[in-house]
Motif scaffolding. Structure first.
Motif, PDB file in Angstrom:
ATOM      1  N   ASP A  92       1.679   3.102  -8.091  1.00  0.00           N
ATOM      2  CA  ASP A  92       1.510   3.203  -9.546  1.00  0.00           C
ATOM      3  C   ASP A  92       1.432   4.663  -9.990  1.00  0.00           C
ATOM      4  N   ARG A  93       0.611   5.451  -9.285  1.00  0.00           N
ATOM      5  CA  ARG A  93       0.438   6.858  -9.666  1.00  0.00           C
ATOM      6  C   ARG A  93       1.740   7.635  -9.516  1.00  0.00           C
ATOM      7  N   ILE A  94       2.476   7.368  -8.433  1.00  0.00           N
ATOM      8  CA  ILE A  94       3.745   8.064  -8.224  1.00  0.00           C
ATOM      9  C   ILE A  94       4.710   7.723  -9.349  1.00  0.00           C
ATOM     10  N   ARG A  95       4.798   6.459  -9.690  1.00  0.00           N
ATOM     11  CA  ARG A  95       5.733   6.052 -10.738  1.00  0.00           C
ATOM     12  C   ARG A  95       5.338   6.614 -12.108  1.00  0.00           C
ATOM     13  N   GLU A  96       4.040   6.769 -12.350  1.00  0.00           N
ATOM     14  CA  GLU A  96       3.585   7.276 -13.647  1.00  0.00           C
ATOM     15  C   GLU A  96       3.740   8.787 -13.762  1.00  0.00           C
ATOM     16  N   HIS A  97       3.465   9.504 -12.664  1.00  0.00           N
ATOM     17  CA  HIS A  97       3.375  10.968 -12.752  1.00  0.00           C
ATOM     18  C   HIS A  97       4.466  11.723 -12.006  1.00  0.00           C
ATOM     19  N   TRP A  98       5.238  11.051 -11.121  1.00  0.00           N
ATOM     20  CA  TRP A  98       6.123  11.794 -10.236  1.00  0.00           C
ATOM     21  C   TRP A  98       7.364  10.976  -9.915  1.00  0.00           C
ATOM     22  N   GLN A  99       7.941  11.211  -8.765  1.00  0.00           N
ATOM     23  CA  GLN A  99       9.153  10.506  -8.353  1.00  0.00           C
ATOM     24  C   GLN A  99       9.035  10.080  -6.893  1.00  0.00           C
ATOM     25  N   LEU A 100       9.367   8.835  -6.626  1.00  0.00           N
ATOM     26  CA  LEU A 100       9.353   8.307  -5.256  1.00  0.00           C
ATOM     27  C   LEU A 100      10.663   8.666  -4.562  1.00  0.00           C
ATOM     28  N   ASP A 101      10.546   9.231  -3.347  1.00  0.00           N
ATOM     29  CA  ASP A 101      11.746   9.579  -2.574  1.00  0.00           C
ATOM     30  C   ASP A 101      12.248   8.421  -1.718  1.00  0.00           C
ATOM     31  N   GLY A 102      11.325   7.572  -1.259  1.00  0.00           N
ATOM     32  CA  GLY A 102      11.727   6.470  -0.395  1.00  0.00           C
ATOM     33  C   GLY A 102      10.525   5.638   0.001  1.00  0.00           C
ATOM     34  N   ALA A 154       3.536  -3.206  -5.202  1.00  0.00           N
ATOM     35  CA  ALA A 154       3.008  -2.954  -6.539  1.00  0.00           C
ATOM     36  C   ALA A 154       2.097  -4.076  -7.005  1.00  0.00           C
ATOM     37  N   ALA A 155       2.405  -5.303  -6.602  1.00  0.00           N
ATOM     38  CA  ALA A 155       1.601  -6.457  -7.018  1.00  0.00           C
ATOM     39  C   ALA A 155       0.203  -6.428  -6.422  1.00  0.00           C
ATOM     40  N   GLN A 156       0.011  -5.663  -5.354  1.00  0.00           N
ATOM     41  CA  GLN A 156      -1.294  -5.583  -4.708  1.00  0.00           C
ATOM     42  C   GLN A 156      -2.220  -4.571  -5.377  1.00  0.00           C
ATOM     43  N   SER A 157      -1.685  -3.733  -6.269  1.00  0.00           N
ATOM     44  CA  SER A 157      -2.447  -2.621  -6.844  1.00  0.00           C
ATOM     45  C   SER A 157      -3.648  -3.087  -7.658  1.00  0.00           C
ATOM     46  N   ASP A 158      -4.736  -2.315  -7.526  1.00  0.00           N
ATOM     47  CA  ASP A 158      -5.893  -2.548  -8.388  1.00  0.00           C
ATOM     48  C   ASP A 158      -5.962  -1.510  -9.511  1.00  0.00           C
ATOM     49  N   GLY A 159      -4.923  -0.656  -9.613  1.00  0.00           N
ATOM     50  CA  GLY A 159      -4.865   0.332 -10.687  1.00  0.00           C
ATOM     51  C   GLY A 159      -5.762   1.531 -10.493  1.00  0.00           C
ATOM     52  N   ARG A 160      -6.316   1.683  -9.308  1.00  0.00           N
ATOM     53  CA  ARG A 160      -7.230   2.801  -9.066  1.00  0.00           C
ATOM     54  C   ARG A 160      -6.487   4.131  -9.207  1.00  0.00           C
ATOM     55  N   THR A 161      -7.131   5.105  -9.856  1.00  0.00           N
ATOM     56  CA  THR A 161      -6.476   6.388 -10.112  1.00  0.00           C
ATOM     57  C   THR A 161      -6.806   7.449  -9.068  1.00  0.00           C
ATOM     58  N   ASP A 162      -7.668   7.115  -8.117  1.00  0.00           N
ATOM     59  CA  ASP A 162      -7.975   8.075  -7.059  1.00  0.00           C
ATOM     60  C   ASP A 162      -7.853   7.401  -5.701  1.00  0.00           C
ATOM     61  N   ALA A 163      -7.706   8.221  -4.662  1.00  0.00           N
ATOM     62  CA  ALA A 163      -7.647   7.696  -3.292  1.00  0.00           C
ATOM     63  C   ALA A 163      -9.042   7.240  -2.888  1.00  0.00           C
TER      64      ALA A 163
END
Length: 279
Positions: A92-102, A154-163
């Motif tokens: 989620d964080r990568i998609r919101e703030h950056w770009q996924l390479d793979g 993505a379906a497993q995400s709890d939306g947490r913004t930190d590690a």
């Protein structure tokens, strides 16, 4: 061959350090995208981590040149999160703030790949249960690469913004100028175990983990490490006697052992610094 490994089976990766030119931009990236918290901050240095555990040291050198195309160095730092839920949140964080390479399913783990603002590779991954890791008859781990179902992650995400606490640096992956020299140093000298061999790559571990260290020659590096990027990484070892053993074992070799903060440091054949620190 080392009869008793200098790096014991109980060792693990501790912190990793990067030489950076834009400290503010790198702090922002590792905070907002990777999810690490700033634990300490000085004028030219920042330490970031998860929970109370430090994982990444950023060392600013505004004059550091970019790493040249032919230089060895970091392939990626691999941050291991404790669950698929945390991996989904990272996506989620990568998609919101950056770009996924793979993204890949490696049989032993599920991994996301990206690149930071100063061209350092990053893996964020979670392990499958160790009892599910495929192993060869000799006990070594069989690591593979197939596609990862991102919708399922993505379906497993709890939306947490930190590690979350429990996040670690699970492994380091290096680019070397000589796979043979790297094996001689990390396996024959330090005693890491070969877990998997792939095309122009080898994956090494302390003990039975799938790998604490990956080394490859995929991009044809031919010169020692230098410039921006990896400054050092560390193995955390169980006690001071391990440090003494390493010092004594390497005293009559060409591998220099120097003092470092809370431990000792060595340099591999590509000029990459490895620190050993007591837990």
């Amino acid at each position: 061959m080392t009869t008793s490994p200098l790096i014991p089976d109980t060792a693990r990766i501790g912190r990793t350090a990067l030489v950076v030119t834009d400290l503010e931009a790198m702090i922002e990236f590792y905070r907002d995208v990777v999810g690490l918290a700033v634990q300490t901050r000085q004028e030219t240095t920042a330490i970031l981590g998860a929970g109370e555990t430090p994982l990444l040291v950023l060392e600013q050198d505004e004059d550091a040149p970019p790493r040249r195309r032919e230089q060895a160095g970091l392939f990626h730092n691999a941050f291991k999160v404790p669950s698929r839920t945390a991996l989904g949140a990272a996506l989620d964080r990568i998609r919101e703030h950056w770009q996924l390479d793979g993204a890949s399913d490696h049989y032993v783990s599920e991994a996301l790949y990206l690149t930071d603002p100063e061209d350092n590779g990053i893996e964020i991954y979670t392990d499958r249960p160790a009892e599910e890791w495929p192993r060869a008859d000799d006990g070594t781990v069989q690591i593979g690469t197939v596609g990862l179902d991102l919708a399922e992650v993505a379906a497993q995400s709890d939306g947490r913004t930190d590690a979350p606490p429990g996040t670690t640096v699970g492994h380091i992956h290096l680019e070397t100028s000589s796979l043979e020299a790297a094996r001689e140093f990390y396996v024959d000298t330090l005693g890491l175990t070969v877990q998997t061999e792939a095309r122009s790559a080898v994956f090494l571990a302390a003990g039975t983990y799938h790998h604490h260290l990956g080394v490859n020659t995929w991009n044809g590096r031919s010169q020692p490490a230098g410039g921006r990027g990896l400054a050092w990484f560390e193995f955390v070892v169980p006690d001071e006697s391990t440090l003494t053993t390493v010092r004594e074992a390497l005293a009559d070799t060409t591998v220099a052992v120097d003092d470092a903060a809370a431990g000792i440091e060595l340099t591999d054949p590509d000029g990459i610094t490895i620190r050993l620190r007591v837990a």
